[in-house]
Design a protein around this motif. Structure first.
Motif, PDB file in Angstrom:
ATOM      1  N   LEU A 186      -2.602  -6.922  -7.256  1.00  0.00           N
ATOM      2  CA  LEU A 186      -1.847  -5.776  -6.756  1.00  0.00           C
ATOM      3  C   LEU A 186      -2.825  -4.729  -6.222  1.00  0.00           C
ATOM      4  O   LEU A 186      -3.818  -4.403  -6.874  1.00  0.00           O
ATOM      5  CB  LEU A 186      -1.000  -5.152  -7.865  1.00  0.00           C
ATOM      6  CG  LEU A 186       0.025  -6.061  -8.557  1.00  0.00           C
ATOM      7  CD1 LEU A 186       0.774  -5.284  -9.623  1.00  0.00           C
ATOM      8  CD2 LEU A 186       1.007  -6.654  -7.538  1.00  0.00           C
ATOM      9  N   THR A 187      -2.521  -4.205  -5.031  1.00  0.00           N
ATOM     10  CA  THR A 187      -3.349  -3.163  -4.420  1.00  0.00           C
ATOM     11  C   THR A 187      -2.467  -1.981  -4.068  1.00  0.00           C
ATOM     12  O   THR A 187      -1.435  -2.149  -3.409  1.00  0.00           O
ATOM     13  CB  THR A 187      -4.045  -3.677  -3.151  1.00  0.00           C
ATOM     14  OG1 THR A 187      -4.869  -4.800  -3.473  1.00  0.00           O
ATOM     15  CG2 THR A 187      -4.909  -2.590  -2.531  1.00  0.00           C
ATOM     16  N   THR A 188      -2.869  -0.799  -4.513  1.00  0.00           N
ATOM     17  CA  THR A 188      -2.135   0.432  -4.225  1.00  0.00           C
ATOM     18  C   THR A 188      -3.013   1.358  -3.404  1.00  0.00           C
ATOM     19  O   THR A 188      -4.170   1.607  -3.763  1.00  0.00           O
ATOM     20  CB  THR A 188      -1.720   1.141  -5.526  1.00  0.00           C
ATOM     21  OG1 THR A 188      -0.952   0.247  -6.337  1.00  0.00           O
ATOM     22  CG2 THR A 188      -0.878   2.379  -5.225  1.00  0.00           C
ATOM     23  N   ASP A 189      -2.463   1.857  -2.278  1.00  0.00           N
ATOM     24  CA  ASP A 189      -3.196   2.759  -1.400  1.00  0.00           C
ATOM     25  C   ASP A 189      -2.417   4.070  -1.286  1.00  0.00           C
ATOM     26  O   ASP A 189      -1.297   4.095  -0.757  1.00  0.00           O
ATOM     27  CB  ASP A 189      -3.373   2.119  -0.026  1.00  0.00           C
ATOM     28  CG  ASP A 189      -4.432   2.810   0.817  1.00  0.00           C
ATOM     29  OD1 ASP A 189      -5.098   3.720   0.304  1.00  0.00           O
ATOM     30  OD2 ASP A 189      -4.591   2.424   1.998  1.00  0.00           O
ATOM     31  N   GLN A 222       1.952  -0.331  -1.017  1.00  0.00           N
ATOM     32  CA  GLN A 222       1.802  -1.206  -2.179  1.00  0.00           C
ATOM     33  C   GLN A 222       1.760  -2.654  -1.715  1.00  0.00           C
ATOM     34  O   GLN A 222       2.663  -3.121  -1.029  1.00  0.00           O
ATOM     35  CB  GLN A 222       2.949  -1.016  -3.161  1.00  0.00           C
ATOM     36  CG  GLN A 222       2.877  -1.908  -4.380  1.00  0.00           C
ATOM     37  CD  GLN A 222       1.652  -1.612  -5.230  1.00  0.00           C
ATOM     38  OE1 GLN A 222       1.432  -0.490  -5.657  1.00  0.00           O
ATOM     39  NE2 GLN A 222       0.819  -2.642  -5.460  1.00  0.00           N
ATOM     40  N   TYR A 223       0.685  -3.362  -2.074  1.00  0.00           N
ATOM     41  CA  TYR A 223       0.495  -4.759  -1.684  1.00  0.00           C
ATOM     42  C   TYR A 223       0.577  -5.646  -2.922  1.00  0.00           C
ATOM     43  O   TYR A 223       0.070  -5.290  -3.992  1.00  0.00           O
ATOM     44  CB  TYR A 223      -0.882  -4.989  -1.054  1.00  0.00           C
ATOM     45  CG  TYR A 223      -1.263  -4.086   0.079  1.00  0.00           C
ATOM     46  CD1 TYR A 223      -1.340  -4.573   1.383  1.00  0.00           C
ATOM     47  CD2 TYR A 223      -1.595  -2.745  -0.135  1.00  0.00           C
ATOM     48  CE1 TYR A 223      -1.727  -3.755   2.432  1.00  0.00           C
ATOM     49  CE2 TYR A 223      -1.967  -1.917   0.903  1.00  0.00           C
ATOM     50  CZ  TYR A 223      -2.036  -2.429   2.186  1.00  0.00           C
ATOM     51  OH  TYR A 223      -2.420  -1.616   3.223  1.00  0.00           O
ATOM     52  N   ALA A 224       1.158  -6.817  -2.745  1.00  0.00           N
ATOM     53  CA  ALA A 224       1.121  -7.856  -3.772  1.00  0.00           C
ATOM     54  C   ALA A 224       0.680  -9.152  -3.102  1.00  0.00           C
ATOM     55  O   ALA A 224       1.304  -9.601  -2.133  1.00  0.00           O
ATOM     56  CB  ALA A 224       2.489  -8.036  -4.423  1.00  0.00           C
ATOM     57  N   THR A 225      -0.394  -9.735  -3.598  1.00  0.00           N
ATOM     58  CA  THR A 225      -0.922 -10.977  -3.028  1.00  0.00           C
ATOM     59  C   THR A 225      -0.936 -12.051  -4.102  1.00  0.00           C
ATOM     60  O   THR A 225      -1.498 -11.851  -5.192  1.00  0.00           O
ATOM     61  CB  THR A 225      -2.343 -10.775  -2.483  1.00  0.00           C
ATOM     62  OG1 THR A 225      -2.315  -9.791  -1.446  1.00  0.00           O
ATOM     63  CG2 THR A 225      -2.913 -12.071  -1.932  1.00  0.00           C
ATOM     64  N   PRO A 235       3.313  -6.480   1.511  1.00  0.00           N
ATOM     65  CA  PRO A 235       3.154  -5.038   1.367  1.00  0.00           C
ATOM     66  C   PRO A 235       4.414  -4.272   1.760  1.00  0.00           C
ATOM     67  O   PRO A 235       5.170  -4.680   2.653  1.00  0.00           O
ATOM     68  CB  PRO A 235       2.011  -4.719   2.341  1.00  0.00           C
ATOM     69  CG  PRO A 235       2.141  -5.757   3.408  1.00  0.00           C
ATOM     70  CD  PRO A 235       2.666  -6.989   2.723  1.00  0.00           C
ATOM     71  N   GLY A 236       4.631  -3.151   1.091  1.00  0.00           N
ATOM     72  CA  GLY A 236       5.657  -2.193   1.471  1.00  0.00           C
ATOM     73  C   GLY A 236       5.027  -0.821   1.568  1.00  0.00           C
ATOM     74  O   GLY A 236       4.109  -0.493   0.800  1.00  0.00           O
ATOM     75  N   GLU A 237       5.498   0.002   2.518  1.00  0.00           N
ATOM     76  CA  GLU A 237       4.850   1.289   2.755  1.00  0.00           C
ATOM     77  C   GLU A 237       5.865   2.356   3.145  1.00  0.00           C
ATOM     78  O   GLU A 237       6.836   2.081   3.850  1.00  0.00           O
ATOM     79  CB  GLU A 237       3.808   1.158   3.867  1.00  0.00           C
ATOM     80  CG  GLU A 237       3.077   2.456   4.188  1.00  0.00           C
ATOM     81  CD  GLU A 237       2.082   2.307   5.329  1.00  0.00           C
ATOM     82  OE1 GLU A 237       1.156   3.142   5.415  1.00  0.00           O
ATOM     83  OE2 GLU A 237       2.228   1.363   6.134  1.00  0.00           O
ATOM     84  N   TYR A 264       8.224   7.131   7.974  1.00  0.00           N
ATOM     85  CA  TYR A 264       8.191   5.720   8.371  1.00  0.00           C
ATOM     86  C   TYR A 264       8.251   4.813   7.141  1.00  0.00           C
ATOM     87  O   TYR A 264       7.610   5.090   6.123  1.00  0.00           O
ATOM     88  CB  TYR A 264       6.913   5.416   9.159  1.00  0.00           C
ATOM     89  CG  TYR A 264       6.817   6.157  10.465  1.00  0.00           C
ATOM     90  CD1 TYR A 264       7.366   5.640  11.634  1.00  0.00           C
ATOM     91  CD2 TYR A 264       6.174   7.400  10.522  1.00  0.00           C
ATOM     92  CE1 TYR A 264       7.279   6.334  12.830  1.00  0.00           C
ATOM     93  CE2 TYR A 264       6.088   8.100  11.709  1.00  0.00           C
ATOM     94  CZ  TYR A 264       6.641   7.567  12.864  1.00  0.00           C
ATOM     95  OH  TYR A 264       6.566   8.258  14.057  1.00  0.00           O
ATOM     96  N   GLY A 265       9.007   3.742   7.267  1.00  0.00           N
ATOM     97  CA  GLY A 265       9.030   2.698   6.258  1.00  0.00           C
ATOM     98  C   GLY A 265       8.652   1.374   6.890  1.00  0.00           C
ATOM     99  O   GLY A 265       9.027   1.095   8.038  1.00  0.00           O
ATOM    100  N   ALA A 266       7.899   0.572   6.165  1.00  0.00           N
ATOM    101  CA  ALA A 266       7.488  -0.732   6.689  1.00  0.00           C
ATOM    102  C   ALA A 266       7.461  -1.757   5.563  1.00  0.00           C
ATOM    103  O   ALA A 266       6.958  -1.473   4.474  1.00  0.00           O
ATOM    104  CB  ALA A 266       6.116  -0.644   7.352  1.00  0.00           C
ATOM    105  N   LEU A 267       8.020  -2.931   5.842  1.00  0.00           N
ATOM    106  CA  LEU A 267       7.993  -4.069   4.921  1.00  0.00           C
ATOM    107  C   LEU A 267       7.455  -5.275   5.680  1.00  0.00           C
ATOM    108  O   LEU A 267       7.897  -5.561   6.800  1.00  0.00           O
ATOM    109  CB  LEU A 267       9.383  -4.377   4.372  1.00  0.00           C
ATOM    110  CG  LEU A 267       9.999  -3.372   3.404  1.00  0.00           C
ATOM    111  CD1 LEU A 267      11.458  -3.747   3.125  1.00  0.00           C
ATOM    112  CD2 LEU A 267       9.207  -3.338   2.098  1.00  0.00           C
ATOM    113  N   THR A 268       6.529  -5.983   5.065  1.00  0.00           N
ATOM    114  CA  THR A 268       5.917  -7.144   5.707  1.00  0.00           C
ATOM    115  C   THR A 268       5.803  -8.281   4.708  1.00  0.00           C
ATOM    116  O   THR A 268       5.530  -8.055   3.525  1.00  0.00           O
ATOM    117  CB  THR A 268       4.504  -6.807   6.232  1.00  0.00           C
ATOM    118  OG1 THR A 268       4.559  -5.611   7.016  1.00  0.00           O
ATOM    119  CG2 THR A 268       3.948  -7.943   7.081  1.00  0.00           C
TER     120      THR A 268
END
Length: 436
Positions: free
Chosen positions: A297-300, A318-321, A333-335, A373-377
Motif C-alpha cells: 500500500l502506498t499513500t501520497d 491511495q495505491y494498492a499493488t 490507485p484512487g485519488e 478532481y477524482g480519479a480511479l484506475t
C-alpha cells in the motif's frame, strides 16, 4: 649451522608434522592464493536505457485531442513515443564507509520531454511532439562525516525528492500519472542536495536550488533564453524514515519552498506581487507499507500553495499493488485532488505551451476552473521474460489500464470544458536494454 639453530629447525619441522596430522603439508598447499581483484571504479559504471511507447483512447473524444487532467499521457486516441532514455552512471556504493564518488547522466527523447525541460537548455530546439532534454546530470560524493552513515552530496541537475511517482517510466506501476504528480510536485532542480544518514532509521535531506525545472540566468525580460524564470533561489528538503515496523514501512516527508512565478510585467500585474519574493510551497508525504510479500500500500499526501496568486491545491492518492505471480502485478490507485482557485491543473495542446507558461510567454494552455478532481484506475504490470536474443533485451514491461476521471463538484473541465467526466483506456510497452 650452529647446534642451537639446527635444533630449532628440527623442532619446527616436528611441529609442522604434528599440526598436519603426522604428514608434512604438500608444497602446493603452502602457496598463498592471490586475492580476487577488486572491481575498479570504471568497472562499476553502467550504461542502460529503455524505450517506452503507449496510447490512450478517450471515451469523449476531446475536440482538441487532449486528455484533460493528464500530462505525459495527454494525447488522445493516438500512439506516442513517450521515452527513449539512455542512462550513464556510477552510483555511490551504499555500503561505503569512506569517501566514494560517482555521477549520473540521463537523457530523454520523446513526448514526455515537453513537460520536463530545464529552462535554458534548448527547450525550443525541436518543434515537434517528440523533443529532447537532459533529465539528470550530476556529480555524487559520499562523505564519512558527522554520523556513522555519513553524508551523500549531489551537485548539478537532479530529479525532485517529492511524490510517489517519477519521470523514469520503469519505476512506476502504471502508464498514466496522478494529479499530484502532474500538477502538485516539482519535476527537476539545479543545485546541491545533501542526504545525512543519521542512523538506520532517519535520513535528513537539505538542499538549495534555482527553482522548479530551472537552471541559471534571467535577463529581467520575458525571453526564451532565460534559464530561470525569476531571480530567486529555493529550498528543497525533508525527512525520511526507514525500516519502520520491522522494515515494512517507509515514510518520506518533503517540501520545496521558493518563488516560482515568472518575473514578467504581465505576471506582476496579474498577481499584484513581486515574483522574486512571492513563495510557492510544494509539500508532499509518501508512505509505503508492505503488508505482505504480495500486497503493498502506498499513500501520497499533497498540499501546495502559491502566495503570489493566493492559490492552493491539496489531495491524497491511495495505491494498492498486489503481486499475482513473478511477472504479473495489479495496481488500483484512487485519488482526490482539489484545485481551489483553478490555478494549477491545466492542458497544454501546443508543443511549447508548458515551457512558455513557465517563462511567462504567450501560450495556448487552459485550466479546468475551481474543481475537485477524482480519479480511479485499474491496471496491470506484466513483465514476461524474453527469449535469448542479440539485442541486449532480457524482459519487457506491458502496462494496460482503464481510468475514470471526474469532477466531484459539478464543473466540466474535460473535453475542452464540455464534460464533467471521461474514461480513458490506455497502456504502454517498455523495452529496457543494457549496454554495459
Amino acid at each position: 649451522m650452529g647446534t642451537s639453530v639446527r635444533a630449532f629447525a628440527g623442532a619446527a619441522c616436528i611441529a609442522s608434522v604434528v599440526a598436519s596430522g603426522g604428514a608434512p603439508a604438500p608444497a602446493a598447499d603452502l602457496v598463498t592464493k592471490a586475492p580476487k581483484a577488486l572491481a575498479s571504479w570504471w568497472d562499476t559504471v553502467t550504461i542502460t536505457g529503455h524505450v517506452e511507447a503507449g496510447f490512450t483512447l478517450n471515451s469523449v473524444s476531446p475536440p482538441d485531442g487532449v486528455n484533460f487532467g493528464h500530462l505525459f499521457t495527454d494525447r488522445a486516441n493516438r500512439a506516442v513515443l513517450n521515452q527513449f532514455v539512455v542512462t550513464i552512471q556510477r552510483p555511490l556504493d551504499p555500503k561505503a564507509t569512506g569517501y566514494d564518488f560517482g555521477f549520473k547522466v540521463q537523457t530523454l527523447y520523446g513526448s514526455d520531454a515537453r513537460a520536463t525541460h530545464f529552462l535554458g537548455e534548448f527547450p525550443f530546439a525541436i518543434n515537434d511532439l517528440n523533443q529532447f532534454n537532459i533529465v539528470e546530470a550530476h556529480a555524487l560524493a559520499h562523505l564519512p562525516w558527522l554520523t556513522a552513515g555519513g553524508i551523500d552530496v549531489k551537485v548539478g541537475h537532479y530529479v525532485t525528492l517529492e511524490g510517489a511517482e517519477v519521470i523514469y517510466a520503469p519505476d512506476n506501476a502504471l502508464y498514466s500519472h496522478s494529479y499530484i504528480f502532474n500538477f502538485g510536485i516539482p519535476f527537476k532542480h539545479t543545485g546541491i542536495m545533501t542526504t545525512t544518514h543519521v542512523n538506520e532509521t532517519v535520513d535528513i535531506y537539505a538542499g538549495i536550488d534555482t527553482g522548479v525545472n530551472t537552471t541559471f540566468g534571467n535577463n529581467g525580460l520575458p525571453s526564451r533564453n532565460n534559464g530561470d524564470n525569476n531571480k530567486a533561489a529555493a529550498f528543497h528538503g525533508g525527512v525520511g524514515l526507514n525500516n519502520l515496523l520491522g522494515g515494512k514501512l517507509t515514510i518520506l516527508a518533503t517540501t520545496h519552498i521558493g518563488p516560482e512565478n515568472p518575473d514578467t510585467p504581465a505576471t506582476r500585474i496579474a498577481c499584484a506581487c513581486d515574483p522574486n519574493s512571492a513563495l510557492r510551497y510544494l509539500n508532499d508525504v509518501t508512505a509505503i507499507l508492505k503488508l505482505t510479500d504480495k500486497l503493498t500500500l502506498t499513500t501520497d499526501l499533497n498540499y501546495i500553495r502559491d502566495n503570489g496568486f493566493k492559490a492552493e491545491g491539496y489531495g491524497v492518492a491511495q495505491y494498492a499493488t498486489y503481486m499475482i505471480n513473478d511477472w504479473v502485478k495489479i495496481t488500483g490507485p484512487g485519488e482526490i485532488w482539489r484545485d481551489n482557485q483553478g490555478f494549477f491543473v491545466a492542458a497544454f495542446p501546443g508543443h511549447f505551451d508548458f515551457v512558455n507558461l513557465e517563462l511567462g510567454l504567450p501560450n495556448g494552455s487552459y485550466g479546468g476552473g475551481k474543481t475537485t478532481y477524482g480519479a480511479l484506475t485499474v491496471g496491470l504490470n506484466l513483465t514476461p521474460t524474453v527469449p535469448t536474443n542479440p539485442f541486449m533485451i532480457k524482459t519487457v514491461t506491458i502496462r494496460p489500464e482503464i481510468r475514470y476521471d471526474t469532477s466531484l463538484n459539478g464543473t466540466t473541465p474535460f473535453a475542452t470544458g464540455t464534460k464533467s467526466s471521461q474514461f480513458t483506456f490506455g497502456g504502454d510497452i517498455i523495452v529496457p536494454f543494457t549496454v554495459k
